[in-house]
Design a protein around this motif. Structure first.
Motif, PDB file in Angstrom:
ATOM      1  N   CYS A 138       0.393  -6.977  -6.444  1.00 59.12           N
ATOM      2  CA  CYS A 138       1.275  -8.014  -6.982  1.00 59.12           C
ATOM      3  C   CYS A 138       0.459  -8.939  -7.888  1.00 59.12           C
ATOM      4  CB  CYS A 138       1.884  -8.806  -5.827  1.00 59.12           C
ATOM      5  SG  CYS A 138       3.075 -10.057  -6.355  1.00 59.12           S
ATOM      6  N   ASP A 190       9.052   2.862  -4.781  1.00 59.47           N
ATOM      7  CA  ASP A 190      10.312   3.547  -4.506  1.00 59.47           C
ATOM      8  C   ASP A 190      10.590   4.440  -5.710  1.00 59.47           C
ATOM      9  OD1 ASP A 190      12.914   4.406  -4.112  1.00 59.47           O
ATOM     10  OD2 ASP A 190      13.668   2.437  -3.525  1.00 59.47           O
ATOM     11  N   THR A 207      10.963   1.473  -8.769  1.00 56.01           N
ATOM     12  CA  THR A 207      10.563   0.084  -8.555  1.00 56.01           C
ATOM     13  C   THR A 207       9.323   0.016  -7.685  1.00 56.01           C
ATOM     14  OG1 THR A 207      11.988  -0.119  -6.613  1.00 56.01           O
ATOM     15  CG2 THR A 207      12.924  -0.846  -8.733  1.00 56.01           C
ATOM     16  N   THR A 254       7.716  -2.847  -4.950  1.00 50.31           N
ATOM     17  CA  THR A 254       8.083  -4.048  -4.208  1.00 50.31           C
ATOM     18  C   THR A 254       6.844  -4.621  -3.536  1.00 50.31           C
ATOM     19  OG1 THR A 254      10.276  -3.141  -3.795  1.00 50.31           O
ATOM     20  CG2 THR A 254       9.594  -4.987  -2.410  1.00 50.31           C
ATOM     21  N   ARG A 279       8.979  -9.527  -4.178  1.00 50.15           N
ATOM     22  CA  ARG A 279       9.396  -9.368  -5.573  1.00 50.15           C
ATOM     23  C   ARG A 279       9.500  -7.885  -5.907  1.00 50.15           C
ATOM     24  NH1 ARG A 279       5.558 -13.721  -6.801  1.00 50.15           N
ATOM     25  NH2 ARG A 279       6.711 -15.519  -7.551  1.00 50.15           N
ATOM     26  N   VAL A 280      10.470  -7.559  -6.751  1.00 54.30           N
ATOM     27  CA  VAL A 280      10.693  -6.175  -7.148  1.00 54.30           C
ATOM     28  C   VAL A 280      10.365  -6.038  -8.631  1.00 54.30           C
ATOM     29  CG1 VAL A 280      12.387  -4.323  -7.327  1.00 54.30           C
ATOM     30  CG2 VAL A 280      12.499  -5.937  -5.407  1.00 54.30           C
ATOM     31  N   GLU A 325      10.041  -3.435 -11.927  1.00 57.58           N
ATOM     32  CA  GLU A 325      10.557  -2.175 -12.436  1.00 57.58           C
ATOM     33  C   GLU A 325       9.439  -1.294 -12.971  1.00 57.58           C
ATOM     34  OE1 GLU A 325      13.900  -2.181 -15.036  1.00 57.58           O
ATOM     35  OE2 GLU A 325      14.710  -3.998 -14.137  1.00 57.58           O
ATOM     36  N   ALA A 341      10.167  -9.882 -12.919  1.00 54.29           N
ATOM     37  CA  ALA A 341      10.412  -9.372 -11.564  1.00 54.29           C
ATOM     38  C   ALA A 341      11.701  -9.951 -11.004  1.00 54.29           C
ATOM     39  CB  ALA A 341       9.246  -9.736 -10.652  1.00 54.29           C
ATOM     40  N   ARG A 342      12.363  -9.140 -10.167  1.00 54.75           N
ATOM     41  CA  ARG A 342      13.521  -9.648  -9.437  1.00 54.75           C
ATOM     42  C   ARG A 342      12.982 -10.390  -8.219  1.00 54.75           C
ATOM     43  NH1 ARG A 342      15.689  -4.169 -10.289  1.00 54.75           N
ATOM     44  NH2 ARG A 342      15.219  -3.780  -8.111  1.00 54.75           N
ATOM     45  N   GLY A 369      12.291 -11.794  -4.522  1.00 52.66           N
ATOM     46  CA  GLY A 369      12.328 -11.235  -3.181  1.00 52.66           C
ATOM     47  C   GLY A 369      13.222 -12.058  -2.293  1.00 52.66           C
TER      48      GLY A 369
END
Length: 61
Positions: free
Chosen positions: A13, A24, A29, A31, A37-38, A40, A53-54, A56
């Motif tokens: 991260c 994944d 993605t 994580t 946080r995700v 891409e 990031a999306r 968490g």
């Protein structure tokens, strides 16, 4: 094409805790194991930018 396993071993991260990332493959993605946080993976390239990031679960309101 999937991410190289050796690359996955060293990716972390980009936040200050530098925690490992879980990959994944079907979702394309990564994580963060600490903050959730995700990130891409686009065209087999991890996008490790905090701004993209999306959030968490801990960051969601």
């Amino acid at each position: 094409m999937a991410l190289d396993p050796q690359l996955l071993e060293i990716l972390a991260c980009p936040d200050t805790h530098h925690a490992p990332l879980d990959y994944d493959a079907p979702a394309q993605t990564l994580t963060c194991t600490e903050c959730g946080r995700v990130f891409e993976v686009r065209d087999d390239v991890p996008v490790l930018l905090l701004d993209e990031a999306r959030p968490g679960p801990a960051e969601r309101s």
